[in-house]
Design a protein around this motif. Structure first.
Motif, short mmCIF file in Angstrom:
data_model
loop_
_atom_site.label_atom_id
_atom_site.label_comp_id
_atom_site.label_asym_id
_atom_site.label_seq_id
_atom_site.Cartn_x
_atom_site.Cartn_y
_atom_site.Cartn_z
N ARG A 98 0.83 -1.21 0.00
CA ARG A 98 0.00 0.00 0.00
C ARG A 98 0.87 1.26 0.00
N ILE A 99 1.95 1.24 0.75
CA ILE A 99 2.84 2.40 0.76
C ILE A 99 3.48 2.60 -0.59
N ALA A 100 3.90 1.50 -1.25
CA ALA A 100 4.50 1.62 -2.58
C ALA A 100 3.49 2.15 -3.60
N GLY A 101 2.24 1.66 -3.51
CA GLY A 101 1.21 2.17 -4.41
C GLY A 101 0.92 3.64 -4.18
N PHE A 102 0.95 4.09 -2.93
CA PHE A 102 0.71 5.49 -2.64
C PHE A 102 1.80 6.37 -3.23
#
Length: 284
Positions: free
Chosen positions: A264-268
């Motif tokens: 999720r952090i990478a996608g953000f």
């Protein structure tokens, strides 16, 4: 009181001491002791039938409001001072041990996520140590319990490494994360359990006080040194028992959770930087 004395010329006079002085009976020290150039008076006592820590707590509570003259202080030394020094040394040793283990795992796995997950299992294994001491009514010995916690950190890390290393190999082969963790738990269950059981059985004599008299080839229960070694054995047995469950259940759970959070952090960050959507995986 009838002692006579001489004058300055050395002539013995017949004047008694009571004629020129007043005599008062009182108490006084037999010797003067100093420590670090300061005059000290040491008060010692033997505590029988009670723990020294409980006796010290009563003494501290009694002397808490004791009025001390100016320039005088009360310091608790002896066993209390030795325990404080041992606790400080073992705390530093534990921090250095965990730091070195963390650096070694980072260099081995070329990852930060895996060592963090393994270190979580080390912290959670302390729950087993506390429960073991409470159930067995074993006093918390600063020295032996601290040494047991340091030894436990190395044992817990070994089981977690065996499990997660196998899971990472399966992930490199293309297996999905959840399936790889399940396969690692099924395949590595026997090595992890056998390692824990063999270590626990090896420490049982320390915890129970069972020893062998090699001169008479007889079994001795309740050896003289059993009270000294018992906290170490209880710490390793209880902590390792709980850490085995944590290794097989909590460690894979945290690893999967870190992977989801990392995705999720990478996608953000990709959306924030306007990059094209790719596989939502965050590098270790």
């Amino acid at each position: 009181l009838n002692i006579t004395f001489m004058n300055r010329r050395g002539k013995l006079l017949s004047v008694p001491l009571t004629s020129v002085a007043s005599v008062v009976r009182t108490t006084g020290v037999t010797d003067i002791r100093r420590k670090d150039y300061k005059r000290v008076i040491t008060i010692a006592a033997d505590a029988q039938g009670r723990l020294a820590n409980d006796v010290l707590a009563d003494v501290q509570a009694t002397l808490e409001d004791f009025p001390m003259p100016d320039g005088y202080t009360i310091d608790f030394t002896g066993e209390q001072q030795e325990q404080e020094e041992a606790a400080a040394f073992l705390s530093q040793a534990l921090i250095i041990t965990i730091f070195l283990i963390f650096l070694l795992m980072v260099s081995e796995f070329n990852s930060v996520k895996v060592p963090v997950v393994i270190m979580i299992s080390v912290v959670l294994s302390l729950i087993g140590v506390l429960f073991g001491l409470l159930i067995t009514q074993t006093p918390f010995g600063v020295i032996m319990t601290g040494v047991g916690v340091i030894a436990l950190a190395g044992i817990v890390v070994k089981n977690a490494i065996v499990l997660l290393d196998f899971a990472k190999q399966k992930i490199r082969e293309g297996m999905p994360l959840e399936q790889a963790l399940l396969e690692a738990g099924r395949t590595r269950l026997r090595p992890v359990v056998l390692t824990a059981v063999s270590t626990i059985l090896g420490v049982v004599p320390l915890a129970t006080g069972v020893d062998i008299d090699w001169r008479q080839f007889s079994l001795v229960i309740g050896a003289e040194s059993s009270d000294f070694w018992r906290p170490l054995g209880i710490t390793i047995i209880s902590g390792l028992s709980v850490s085995t469950f944590l290794t097989l259940v909590v460690v894979p759970t945290f690893y999967s959770w870190f992977d989801v959070v990392g995705s999720r952090i990478a996608g953000f960050f990709r959306r924030a930087t306007g990059r094209s959507e790719g596989p939502a995986t965050m590098p270790d």
